[in-house]
Design a protein around this motif. Structure first.
Motif, PDB file in Angstrom:
ATOM      1  N   ILE A   1      -5.793   4.288   1.842  1.00 31.09           N
ATOM      2  CA  ILE A   1      -5.747   4.443   0.383  1.00 31.09           C
ATOM      3  C   ILE A   1      -6.943   5.258  -0.102  1.00 31.09           C
TER       4      ILE A   1
ATOM      5  N   ARG B   1      -3.223  -3.274  -6.144  1.00 25.12           N
ATOM      6  CA  ARG B   1      -1.960  -3.927  -5.807  1.00 25.12           C
ATOM      7  C   ARG B   1      -2.073  -4.676  -4.480  1.00 25.12           C
TER       8      ARG B   1
ATOM      9  N   ALA C   1       0.822  -1.214   0.000  1.00 26.23           N
ATOM     10  CA  ALA C   1       0.000   0.000   0.000  1.00 26.23           C
ATOM     11  C   ALA C   1       0.853   1.261   0.000  1.00 26.23           C
ATOM     12  N   SER C   2       2.054   1.169   0.564  1.00 24.37           N
ATOM     13  CA  SER C   2       2.914   2.347   0.685  1.00 24.37           C
ATOM     14  C   SER C   2       3.605   2.731  -0.622  1.00 24.37           C
ATOM     15  N   GLN C   3       3.556   1.852  -1.611  1.00 21.25           N
ATOM     16  CA  GLN C   3       4.205   2.147  -2.883  1.00 21.25           C
ATOM     17  C   GLN C   3       3.447   3.261  -3.619  1.00 21.25           C
TER      18      GLN C   3
ATOM     19  N   ARG D   1      -3.056   1.449  -6.258  1.00 26.26           N
ATOM     20  CA  ARG D   1      -2.540   0.970  -4.975  1.00 26.26           C
ATOM     21  C   ARG D   1      -3.492  -0.042  -4.351  1.00 26.26           C
TER      22      ARG D   1
END
Length: 206
Positions: A140, A94, A82-84, A91
């Motif tokens: 998110i 992902r 999630a931090s990407q 996100r």
């Protein structure tokens, strides 16, 4: 004078306790909770059954720790995904893909963590460990609303619904008796469903 454990003794006790948890996690991943008996776990850890019970007075307490350990590992991986960087929908997709792919790869452990009948103590932890996943999705969604990528909505409600949908959709395919499924189709379908749960882009009609 009260007895005080030396650092060496404390370290040895901690190492043995860790060895028990690792052994139990390994057997649960292979056999599920039902197939991971205390004698087998003790043997895997290189201990007697009696010695194991000195560290964990009951099977429920040991499996509670196993559940915590296994669940936290998956939460950490999803939080990292999630931090990407990227748009909110990307996100979210992902994270869903990472969650589903890891679950399907480690089917037996994933089923044990998500749905296998367990002691009430572990069931309570199971419900509690849904909250970090929910919070990942809330973050998110809120990021997406601030960026104007997602229409204003109740982020907590949407995130909770996504977590529920993920668990419900995977229980069947993960079950020990489940028939073989097209995993890529399942993963793609789950990601698409969860992204669509966010609603249309702001300014677009349903």
């Amino acid at each position: 004078m009260a007895y005080r454990r030396t650092e060496t003794v404390v370290a040895r006790l901690a190492e043995t306790r860790e060895r028990i948890v690792v052994a139990a996690l390994k057997l649960v991943a292979k056999e599920g909770y039902g197939g991971a008996g205390i004698p087998a776990i003790a043997a895997e850890a290189g201990l007697s059954t009696g010695a194991l019970y000195r560290y964990f007075p009951s099977k429920a307490e040991l499996f509670d720790e196993v559940f915590r350990r296994g669940s936290q590992r998956e939460i950490d991986v999803c939080a990292e995904a999630a931090s990407q960087p990227g748009p909110a929908r990307q996100r979210l997709a992902r994270v869903v893909e990472v969650f589903a792919r890891r679950a399907l790869k480690g089917r037996r452990l994933a089923y044990a963590l998500l749905a296998e009948p367990v002691d009430p103590l572990i069931e309570a932890e199971r419900l509690r460990y849904r909250l970090p996943y929910r919070d990942i999705f809330v973050g998110i969604i809120e990021d997406g609303m601030r960026a104007g990528e997602i229409a204003e909505q109740d982020a907590l409600l949407t995130a909770s619904a996504i977590v529920g949908a993920l668990n419900e959709a995977l229980i069947g395919p993960l079950a020990p008796q489940a028939k073989k499924t097209d995993q890529e189709k399942l993963i793609h379908g789950l990601a698409l469903f969860c992204v669509q749960a966010l609603g249309p882009m702001p300014g677009r009609k349903l």
